[in-house]
Design a protein around this motif. Structure first.
Motif, mmCIF file in Angstrom:
data_model
loop_
_atom_site.group_PDB
_atom_site.id
_atom_site.type_symbol
_atom_site.label_atom_id
_atom_site.label_comp_id
_atom_site.label_asym_id
_atom_site.label_seq_id
_atom_site.Cartn_x
_atom_site.Cartn_y
_atom_site.Cartn_z
ATOM 1 N N THR A 2 0.837 -1.201 0.000
ATOM 2 C CA THR A 2 0.000 0.000 0.000
ATOM 3 C C THR A 2 0.873 1.253 0.000
ATOM 4 O OG1 THR A 2 -0.076 0.187 2.397
ATOM 5 C CG2 THR A 2 -1.762 -1.221 1.356
ATOM 6 N N LEU A 3 0.238 2.371 -0.239
ATOM 7 C CA LEU A 3 0.957 3.643 -0.213
ATOM 8 C C LEU A 3 1.532 3.901 1.175
ATOM 9 C CD1 LEU A 3 1.847 6.178 -1.659
ATOM 10 C CD2 LEU A 3 -0.370 7.182 -1.149
ATOM 11 N N ALA A 4 0.809 3.526 2.203
ATOM 12 C CA ALA A 4 1.310 3.690 3.574
ATOM 13 C C ALA A 4 2.588 2.868 3.779
ATOM 14 C CB ALA A 4 0.245 3.280 4.577
ATOM 15 N N ASP A 5 2.612 1.657 3.208
ATOM 16 C CA ASP A 5 3.818 0.825 3.300
ATOM 17 C C ASP A 5 5.003 1.511 2.629
ATOM 18 O OD1 ASP A 5 2.363 -1.201 4.583
ATOM 19 O OD2 ASP A 5 1.921 -2.214 2.686
ATOM 20 N N VAL A 6 4.752 2.069 1.462
ATOM 21 C CA VAL A 6 5.818 2.755 0.718
ATOM 22 C C VAL A 6 6.340 3.933 1.528
ATOM 23 C CG1 VAL A 6 6.334 4.117 -1.351
ATOM 24 C CG2 VAL A 6 4.983 2.019 -1.542
ATOM 25 N N ARG A 7 5.424 4.703 2.089
ATOM 26 C CA ARG A 7 5.841 5.877 2.871
ATOM 27 C C ARG A 7 6.713 5.488 4.057
ATOM 28 N NH1 ARG A 7 0.170 9.175 2.602
ATOM 29 N NH2 ARG A 7 0.586 10.210 0.622
ATOM 30 N N GLU A 8 6.463 4.320 4.615
ATOM 31 C CA GLU A 8 7.270 3.860 5.748
ATOM 32 C C GLU A 8 8.675 3.445 5.314
ATOM 33 O OE1 GLU A 8 6.667 3.642 9.111
ATOM 34 O OE2 GLU A 8 4.903 4.867 8.680
ATOM 35 N N LEU A 9 8.833 3.025 4.069
ATOM 36 C CA LEU A 9 10.109 2.478 3.608
ATOM 37 C C LEU A 9 11.040 3.501 2.961
ATOM 38 C CD1 LEU A 9 8.780 -0.878 2.137
ATOM 39 C CD2 LEU A 9 10.062 -0.555 4.261
ATOM 40 N N VAL A 10 10.500 4.595 2.442
ATOM 41 C CA VAL A 10 11.355 5.580 1.776
ATOM 42 C C VAL A 10 12.082 6.431 2.810
ATOM 43 C CG1 VAL A 10 9.923 5.688 -0.294
ATOM 44 C CG2 VAL A 10 9.555 7.336 1.535
ATOM 45 N N GLN A 11 13.210 6.992 2.374
ATOM 46 C CA GLN A 11 13.990 7.893 3.221
ATOM 47 C C GLN A 11 14.127 9.217 2.485
ATOM 48 O OE1 GLN A 11 17.736 6.019 4.031
ATOM 49 N NE2 GLN A 11 16.792 4.224 4.942
ATOM 50 N N TYR A 12 13.988 10.295 3.223
ATOM 51 C CA TYR A 12 14.092 11.620 2.627
ATOM 52 C C TYR A 12 15.471 12.201 2.883
ATOM 53 C CZ TYR A 12 9.095 11.126 2.139
ATOM 54 O OH TYR A 12 7.858 10.669 1.791
ATOM 55 N N VAL A 13 16.045 12.818 1.846
ATOM 56 C CA VAL A 13 17.361 13.437 1.940
ATOM 57 C C VAL A 13 17.156 14.947 1.990
ATOM 58 C CG1 VAL A 13 19.594 13.730 0.799
ATOM 59 C CG2 VAL A 13 18.359 11.552 0.598
ATOM 60 N N THR A 14 17.816 15.584 2.954
ATOM 61 C CA THR A 14 17.704 17.031 3.075
ATOM 62 C C THR A 14 19.066 17.681 2.856
ATOM 63 O OG1 THR A 14 18.052 16.907 5.457
ATOM 64 C CG2 THR A 14 15.770 16.894 4.715
ATOM 65 N N ASN A 15 19.031 18.955 2.466
ATOM 66 C CA ASN A 15 20.283 19.685 2.300
ATOM 67 C C ASN A 15 20.655 20.365 3.625
ATOM 68 O OD1 ASN A 15 18.673 21.982 2.468
ATOM 69 N ND2 ASN A 15 18.791 22.460 0.291
ATOM 70 N N ALA A 16 21.707 21.145 3.606
ATOM 71 C CA ALA A 16 22.197 21.783 4.835
ATOM 72 C C ALA A 16 21.177 22.755 5.433
ATOM 73 C CB ALA A 16 23.506 22.520 4.552
ATOM 74 N N GLN A 17 20.273 23.262 4.622
ATOM 75 C CA GLN A 17 19.241 24.185 5.105
ATOM 76 C C GLN A 17 17.997 23.435 5.609
ATOM 77 O OE1 GLN A 17 20.737 24.691 1.924
ATOM 78 N NE2 GLN A 17 22.223 26.008 2.936
ATOM 79 N N GLY A 18 18.025 22.111 5.529
ATOM 80 C CA GLY A 18 16.900 21.315 6.009
ATOM 81 C C GLY A 18 15.799 21.105 4.985
ATOM 82 N N LYS A 19 16.031 21.538 3.758
ATOM 83 C CA LYS A 19 15.032 21.373 2.703
ATOM 84 C C LYS A 19 15.152 19.970 2.109
ATOM 85 C CE LYS A 19 13.503 23.161 -1.717
ATOM 86 N NZ LYS A 19 13.779 24.048 -2.838
ATOM 87 N N THR A 20 14.004 19.294 1.963
ATOM 88 C CA THR A 20 14.011 17.963 1.365
ATOM 89 C C THR A 20 14.339 18.105 -0.123
ATOM 90 O OG1 THR A 20 12.359 17.195 2.939
ATOM 91 C CG2 THR A 20 12.637 15.894 0.940
ATOM 92 N N ILE A 21 15.362 17.357 -0.564
ATOM 93 C CA ILE A 21 15.802 17.489 -1.950
ATOM 94 C C ILE A 21 15.741 16.177 -2.730
ATOM 95 C CG2 ILE A 21 17.255 19.506 -1.547
ATOM 96 C CD1 ILE A 21 19.672 17.564 -1.461
ATOM 97 N N SER A 22 15.656 15.048 -2.030
ATOM 98 C CA SER A 22 15.638 13.755 -2.712
ATOM 99 C C SER A 22 14.904 12.733 -1.853
ATOM 100 C CB SER A 22 17.060 13.244 -2.965
ATOM 101 O OG SER A 22 17.761 14.089 -3.840
ATOM 102 N N VAL A 23 14.621 11.606 -2.497
ATOM 103 C CA VAL A 23 13.996 10.487 -1.802
ATOM 104 C C VAL A 23 14.767 9.229 -2.158
ATOM 105 C CG1 VAL A 23 11.890 9.127 -1.534
ATOM 106 C CG2 VAL A 23 11.730 11.586 -1.922
ATOM 107 N N LEU A 24 15.126 8.454 -1.159
ATOM 108 C CA LEU A 24 15.754 7.152 -1.378
ATOM 109 C C LEU A 24 14.664 6.096 -1.270
ATOM 110 C CD1 LEU A 24 18.979 7.516 0.792
ATOM 111 C CD2 LEU A 24 18.776 7.699 -1.682
ATOM 112 N N VAL A 25 14.571 5.273 -2.291
ATOM 113 C CA VAL A 25 13.535 4.244 -2.340
ATOM 114 C C VAL A 25 14.220 2.884 -2.395
ATOM 115 C CG1 VAL A 25 11.550 3.381 -3.642
ATOM 116 C CG2 VAL A 25 12.046 5.832 -3.615
ATOM 117 N N PRO A 26 13.849 1.955 -1.512
ATOM 118 C CA PRO A 26 14.440 0.620 -1.586
ATOM 119 C C PRO A 26 14.189 -0.002 -2.966
ATOM 120 C CG PRO A 26 13.238 0.886 0.457
ATOM 121 C CD PRO A 26 12.928 2.086 -0.391
ATOM 122 N N LEU A 27 15.147 -0.763 -3.446
ATOM 123 C CA LEU A 27 15.060 -1.349 -4.778
ATOM 124 C C LEU A 27 13.781 -2.160 -4.956
ATOM 125 C CD1 LEU A 27 16.353 -1.732 -7.518
ATOM 126 C CD2 LEU A 27 17.628 -3.662 -6.583
#
Length: 84
Positions: A2-27
């Motif tokens: 489910t979408l909830a499952d996906v949201r639990e598995l992804v990781q968000y990457v932020t820059n030095a200012q704390g702004k989210t700039i990328s998402v890491l998704v398990p293969l």
């Protein structure tokens, strides 16, 4: 998955200012997303081939009218009820 499952598995990457700039998704999740997108794309191609051009144009005009009238909804709701 489910979408909830996906949201639990992804990781968000932020820059030095704390702004989210990328998402890491398990293969495994990424491969499931690609399969889902391909299946949806295949379905849309079948629908597009079967639907008359006049109807497609009418639907697009109606969509534009709705946008101009402010009849929109948050993009976050697009995935509601969709299992990925």
């Amino acid at each position: 998955m489910t979408l909830a499952d996906v949201r639990e598995l992804v990781q968000y990457v932020t820059n030095a200012q704390g702004k989210t700039i990328s998402v890491l998704v398990p293969l495994e999740v990424w491969e499931e997303i690609l399969k889902s997108w391909q299946a949806l794309s295949d379905q849309l191609e079948q629908v597009d081939e079967a639907e008359p051009n006049e109807q497609i144009l009418a639907d697009l005009k109606d969509s534009l009218r709705q946008v101009k009238a402010g009849q929109t909804f948050p993009i976050s709701e697009l995935w509601d009820g969709i299992d990925v």
